[in-house]
Design a protein around this motif. Structure first.
Motif, PDB file in Angstrom:
ATOM      1  N   PHE A  30       0.831  -1.206   0.000  1.00  0.00           N
ATOM      2  CA  PHE A  30       0.000   0.000   0.000  1.00  0.00           C
ATOM      3  C   PHE A  30       0.871   1.263   0.000  1.00  0.00           C
ATOM      4  O   PHE A  30       0.494   2.275  -0.598  1.00  0.00           O
ATOM      5  CB  PHE A  30      -0.947  -0.008   1.194  1.00  0.00           C
ATOM      6  CG  PHE A  30      -2.017  -1.069   1.102  1.00  0.00           C
ATOM      7  CD1 PHE A  30      -2.825  -1.167  -0.021  1.00  0.00           C
ATOM      8  CD2 PHE A  30      -2.212  -1.971   2.133  1.00  0.00           C
ATOM      9  CE1 PHE A  30      -3.807  -2.148  -0.119  1.00  0.00           C
ATOM     10  CE2 PHE A  30      -3.187  -2.958   2.053  1.00  0.00           C
ATOM     11  CZ  PHE A  30      -3.984  -3.041   0.919  1.00  0.00           C
ATOM     12  N   ILE A  31       2.020   1.204   0.661  1.00  0.00           N
ATOM     13  CA  ILE A  31       2.957   2.321   0.609  1.00  0.00           C
ATOM     14  C   ILE A  31       3.456   2.527  -0.820  1.00  0.00           C
ATOM     15  O   ILE A  31       3.527   3.657  -1.323  1.00  0.00           O
ATOM     16  CB  ILE A  31       4.136   2.078   1.569  1.00  0.00           C
ATOM     17  CG1 ILE A  31       3.668   2.144   3.023  1.00  0.00           C
ATOM     18  CG2 ILE A  31       5.258   3.099   1.339  1.00  0.00           C
ATOM     19  CD1 ILE A  31       4.703   1.676   4.029  1.00  0.00           C
ATOM     20  N   LEU A  32       3.809   1.428  -1.484  1.00  0.00           N
ATOM     21  CA  LEU A  32       4.277   1.516  -2.868  1.00  0.00           C
ATOM     22  C   LEU A  32       3.163   1.978  -3.801  1.00  0.00           C
ATOM     23  O   LEU A  32       3.406   2.737  -4.752  1.00  0.00           O
ATOM     24  CB  LEU A  32       4.815   0.159  -3.320  1.00  0.00           C
ATOM     25  CG  LEU A  32       6.085  -0.325  -2.603  1.00  0.00           C
ATOM     26  CD1 LEU A  32       6.421  -1.756  -3.010  1.00  0.00           C
ATOM     27  CD2 LEU A  32       7.264   0.595  -2.880  1.00  0.00           C
ATOM     28  N   ALA A  33       1.935   1.536  -3.534  1.00  0.00           N
ATOM     29  CA  ALA A  33       0.801   1.984  -4.348  1.00  0.00           C
ATOM     30  C   ALA A  33       0.619   3.495  -4.216  1.00  0.00           C
ATOM     31  O   ALA A  33       0.378   4.198  -5.212  1.00  0.00           O
ATOM     32  CB  ALA A  33      -0.468   1.254  -3.916  1.00  0.00           C
ATOM     33  N   GLU A  34       0.737   3.996  -2.990  1.00  0.00           N
ATOM     34  CA  GLU A  34       0.606   5.439  -2.791  1.00  0.00           C
ATOM     35  C   GLU A  34       1.755   6.186  -3.463  1.00  0.00           C
ATOM     36  O   GLU A  34       1.555   7.262  -4.046  1.00  0.00           O
ATOM     37  CB  GLU A  34       0.553   5.768  -1.301  1.00  0.00           C
ATOM     38  CG  GLU A  34       0.325   7.243  -1.033  1.00  0.00           C
ATOM     39  CD  GLU A  34       0.138   7.584   0.434  1.00  0.00           C
ATOM     40  OE1 GLU A  34       0.154   8.791   0.755  1.00  0.00           O
ATOM     41  OE2 GLU A  34      -0.014   6.661   1.263  1.00  0.00           O
ATOM     42  N   ALA A  35       2.952   5.625  -3.386  1.00  0.00           N
ATOM     43  CA  ALA A  35       4.103   6.259  -4.046  1.00  0.00           C
ATOM     44  C   ALA A  35       3.882   6.330  -5.554  1.00  0.00           C
ATOM     45  O   ALA A  35       4.189   7.344  -6.200  1.00  0.00           O
ATOM     46  CB  ALA A  35       5.380   5.483  -3.725  1.00  0.00           C
ATOM     47  N   ALA A  36       3.348   5.258  -6.132  1.00  0.00           N
ATOM     48  CA  ALA A  36       3.057   5.268  -7.564  1.00  0.00           C
ATOM     49  C   ALA A  36       1.961   6.273  -7.884  1.00  0.00           C
ATOM     50  O   ALA A  36       2.028   6.996  -8.889  1.00  0.00           O
ATOM     51  CB  ALA A  36       2.650   3.866  -8.019  1.00  0.00           C
ATOM     52  N   HIS A  37       0.941   6.334  -7.032  1.00  0.00           N
ATOM     53  CA  HIS A  37      -0.142   7.296  -7.216  1.00  0.00           C
ATOM     54  C   HIS A  37       0.388   8.730  -7.181  1.00  0.00           C
ATOM     55  O   HIS A  37      -0.094   9.594  -7.928  1.00  0.00           O
ATOM     56  CB  HIS A  37      -1.194   7.099  -6.124  1.00  0.00           C
ATOM     57  CG  HIS A  37      -2.328   8.067  -6.180  1.00  0.00           C
ATOM     58  ND1 HIS A  37      -3.434   7.879  -6.984  1.00  0.00           N
ATOM     59  CD2 HIS A  37      -2.534   9.256  -5.534  1.00  0.00           C
ATOM     60  CE1 HIS A  37      -4.266   8.896  -6.839  1.00  0.00           C
ATOM     61  NE2 HIS A  37      -3.751   9.743  -5.954  1.00  0.00           N
ATOM     62  N   ARG A  38       1.375   8.979  -6.350  1.00  0.00           N
ATOM     63  CA  ARG A  38       1.951  10.320  -6.225  1.00  0.00           C
ATOM     64  C   ARG A  38       3.072  10.569  -7.239  1.00  0.00           C
ATOM     65  O   ARG A  38       3.702  11.622  -7.211  1.00  0.00           O
ATOM     66  CB  ARG A  38       2.502  10.511  -4.802  1.00  0.00           C
ATOM     67  CG  ARG A  38       1.449  10.487  -3.710  1.00  0.00           C
ATOM     68  CD  ARG A  38       2.068  10.699  -2.329  1.00  0.00           C
ATOM     69  NE  ARG A  38       1.067  10.662  -1.271  1.00  0.00           N
ATOM     70  CZ  ARG A  38       0.299  11.698  -0.916  1.00  0.00           C
ATOM     71  NH1 ARG A  38       0.453  12.858  -1.541  1.00  0.00           N
ATOM     72  NH2 ARG A  38      -0.596  11.581   0.047  1.00  0.00           N
ATOM     73  N   ASN A  39       3.337   9.587  -8.091  1.00  0.00           N
ATOM     74  CA  ASN A  39       4.406   9.689  -9.101  1.00  0.00           C
ATOM     75  C   ASN A  39       5.791   9.797  -8.473  1.00  0.00           C
ATOM     76  O   ASN A  39       6.697  10.392  -9.058  1.00  0.00           O
ATOM     77  CB  ASN A  39       4.161  10.877 -10.040  1.00  0.00           C
ATOM     78  CG  ASN A  39       2.925  10.697 -10.881  1.00  0.00           C
ATOM     79  OD1 ASN A  39       2.682   9.626 -11.426  1.00  0.00           O
ATOM     80  ND2 ASN A  39       2.122  11.754 -10.985  1.00  0.00           N
ATOM     81  N   TRP A  40       5.967   9.201  -7.319  1.00  0.00           N
ATOM     82  CA  TRP A  40       7.292   9.127  -6.705  1.00  0.00           C
ATOM     83  C   TRP A  40       8.126   8.020  -7.336  1.00  0.00           C
ATOM     84  O   TRP A  40       9.351   8.074  -7.289  1.00  0.00           O
ATOM     85  CB  TRP A  40       7.166   8.860  -5.201  1.00  0.00           C
ATOM     86  CG  TRP A  40       6.698  10.027  -4.394  1.00  0.00           C
ATOM     87  CD1 TRP A  40       6.115  11.175  -4.841  1.00  0.00           C
ATOM     88  CD2 TRP A  40       6.754  10.142  -2.964  1.00  0.00           C
ATOM     89  NE1 TRP A  40       5.809  12.009  -3.786  1.00  0.00           N
ATOM     90  CE2 TRP A  40       6.184  11.389  -2.631  1.00  0.00           C
ATOM     91  CE3 TRP A  40       7.211   9.311  -1.944  1.00  0.00           C
ATOM     92  CZ2 TRP A  40       6.083  11.829  -1.300  1.00  0.00           C
ATOM     93  CZ3 TRP A  40       7.105   9.746  -0.626  1.00  0.00           C
ATOM     94  CH2 TRP A  40       6.555  10.990  -0.304  1.00  0.00           C
ATOM     95  N   ILE A  41       7.466   7.013  -7.872  1.00  0.00           N
ATOM     96  CA  ILE A  41       8.170   5.897  -8.503  1.00  0.00           C
ATOM     97  C   ILE A  41       7.531   5.613  -9.851  1.00  0.00           C
ATOM     98  O   ILE A  41       6.332   5.858 -10.043  1.00  0.00           O
ATOM     99  CB  ILE A  41       8.142   4.618  -7.627  1.00  0.00           C
ATOM    100  CG1 ILE A  41       6.702   4.205  -7.303  1.00  0.00           C
ATOM    101  CG2 ILE A  41       8.947   4.823  -6.354  1.00  0.00           C
ATOM    102  CD1 ILE A  41       6.592   2.887  -6.559  1.00  0.00           C
TER     103      ILE A  41
END
Length: 486
Positions: A347-358
């Motif tokens: 879920f942390i990675l999903a949020e990072a992808a949602h925020r365009n961090w990764i």
């Protein structure tokens, strides 16, 4: 007479010889060890620091409701907290000293991790905290300055980087490890996964050039060789309970747990709306339900966490309200104590992808997080597939952040400590109901805890400087600390 004089001179000489010996030699018992194996300290540090089953956190996070007492955590009526974690930090520092004595660099690495972990726990509660001078009492500094929260977090990043670089997977073994049983690769994955959690916890400050959050996050995510992270539920950070060892699940044989605590209404209604099979593992059917079908969603209900106590008691008396599943009190090994799991990481990675961090798609991590949470409850694979196939569950970019945080909140039921509360404080998701008429805090969900009375008595000048620097209106629970300021 000459004999007596010679005798006295001899006795005097022996006394003088003895008196010239180092006084410390008489303080050291040669039969007692002066060093402690760091593993003897590690076990207690792990159990006390990583304990994630917290009823207060569950009430504040709108998972549970107490029907016996007006709990400050449920009704947001708290004020001050303690600096108790500093006591554990002293043990961590001692473990680090003994790691040097035993020439075991891996203990040093784990000590750095726990130092970072503890400082993060403390600063999230209060804001600015003593850090750079926090452990200098032995040198006479009993009044440490308060470091600005940004500096605290920058030091946490440094400690986690040091922990990762110092930990040698093929290096010396560590003993006393009840979390990973000396699996050093899993430790390395835990350290870096926790680092990602800390970075995401500061998402409100993503434009801060000093923190450089997106870049830091992507560096860890994109370099598995240097920064391995959790790859499956086998990497979950937890410790187990067992009746055989005497270390049993905290609710075991505590009948008052199932009579005092009821699942929160908004939480239950969400699970029912989503046809979520995890509800059957978390709760028992309410008193109005039929014994014929305990797996019917209609058999479950909750009580409103923000409603006055008497209103909830009245509803409970009329048969509403599902208590915790009986397995929590009947099974000494009901669940593991999960501190950070593969579900949360996804879920942390999903949020990072949602925020365009990764550079990744959020929906894949979102689904993986749900599957990992279902796996935690051993839900049948077909039920999981059916759950994910529902349009209401399918990830949508427009509502993605809310969906990610809502599923993350569900996955953290009775584990992960205060994480779901801090996620709500940071994002507003899922929404916590405060309109039931029983909330104590006039402004709803508090933003922090006030500093402990002990600091007023022992370190008031530095405390006042920290308060004035952060909170112009004074030390109060609704003041917004730096880490969550827009």
């Amino acid at each position: 007479m000459q004999f007596k004089t010679s005798y006295l001179l001899l006795v005097f000489g022996l006394l003088l010889l003895v008196s010239c010996q180092d006084y410390d030699e008489f303080q050291n018992d040669p039969n007692r060890t002066t060093q402690a194996n760091p593993g003897l300290l590690l076990t207690n540090i792990e159990v006390s620091t990583l304990n994630s089953i917290d009823l207060n956190a569950s009430m504040a996070s709108r998972h549970l409701v107490n029907v016996n007492l007006v709990e400050d955590s449920q009704y947001y009526g708290w004020d001050r907290a303690s600096f108790g974690f500093y006591n554990t930090l002293r043990q961590v520092k001692k473990m680090e000293e003994e790691a040097v004595n035993f020439q075991n660099q891996n203990f040093t690495a784990i000590a750095r991790f726990f130092e970072a972990f503890i400082y993060e726990q403390i600063t999230r509660q209060f804001g600015d905290i003593p850090q750079s001078e926090a452990m200098l009492a032995e040198s006479g500094n009993f009044q440490p300055v308060y470091d600005p929260q940004e500096q605290v977090y920058l030091r946490i990043f440094e400690l986690l980087e040091e922990a990762n670089s110092l930990l040698e997977v093929t290096g010396p073994a560590i003993n006393g490890d009840v979390v990973f049983n000396n699996d050093l690769l899993k430790w390395k994955k835990f350290i870096n996964s926790f680092h990602l959690r800390v970075l995401m916890s500061l998402s409100v400050r993503e434009d801060d050039p000093n923190l450089n959050l997106p870049s830091r996050f992507n560096t860890i995510y994109s370099n598995a060789g240097v920064y391995p992270i959790m790859e499956s539920t086998d990497d979950n950070a937890f410790y187990s309970y067992s009746e055989e060892t005497g270390n049993v699940y905290p609710f075991w044989r505590n009948a008052s747990i199932t009579t005092s605590y009821i699942l929160e209404e908004t939480f239950v209604e969400r699970l029912k709306t989503f046809s979520d099979p995890r509800l059957f593992e978390m709760a028992s059917p309410d008193s109005n339900s039929s014994d014929d079908d305990p797996l019917s969603f209609d058999s479950y209900s909750g009580l409103l966490g923000s409603a006055p106590l008497n209103a909830n008691v009245a509803r409970l008396t009329s048969g509403e309200g599902s208590s915790l599943n009986s397995r929590y009190v009947e099974d000494a090994e009901a669940e593991v104590n999960l501190s950070l799991g593969f579900a949360e990481l996804n879920f942390i990675l999903a949020e990072a992808a949602h925020r365009n961090w990764i550079p990744a798609d959020a929906d894949g991590f979102y689904e993986a997080g749900i599957r990992a949470s279902m796996d935690y409850y051993d839900i049948d694979a077909n039920l999981v597939d059916n759950y994910l196939a529902q349009p209401i569950i399918t990830y949508q970019t427009s509502t993605g952040l809310e969906q990610i945080l809502t599923q993350k909140h569900t996955a953290m039921f009775l584990n992960s400590g205060w994480e779901p509360f801090y996620d709500n404080r940071r994002t507003g998701f899922p929404e916590f109901n405060v309109d039931g008429g029983g909330i104590i805090n006039e402004e709803g969900v508090p933003k922090r805890w006030m500093y402990p009375f002990s600091e007023i008595n022992q370190n008031v000048d530095n405390l006042q400087q920290a308060i004035q620097r952060q909170f112009p209106l004074g030390d109060n629970v609704n003041a917004v600390m730096w880490s969550i300021q827009n």
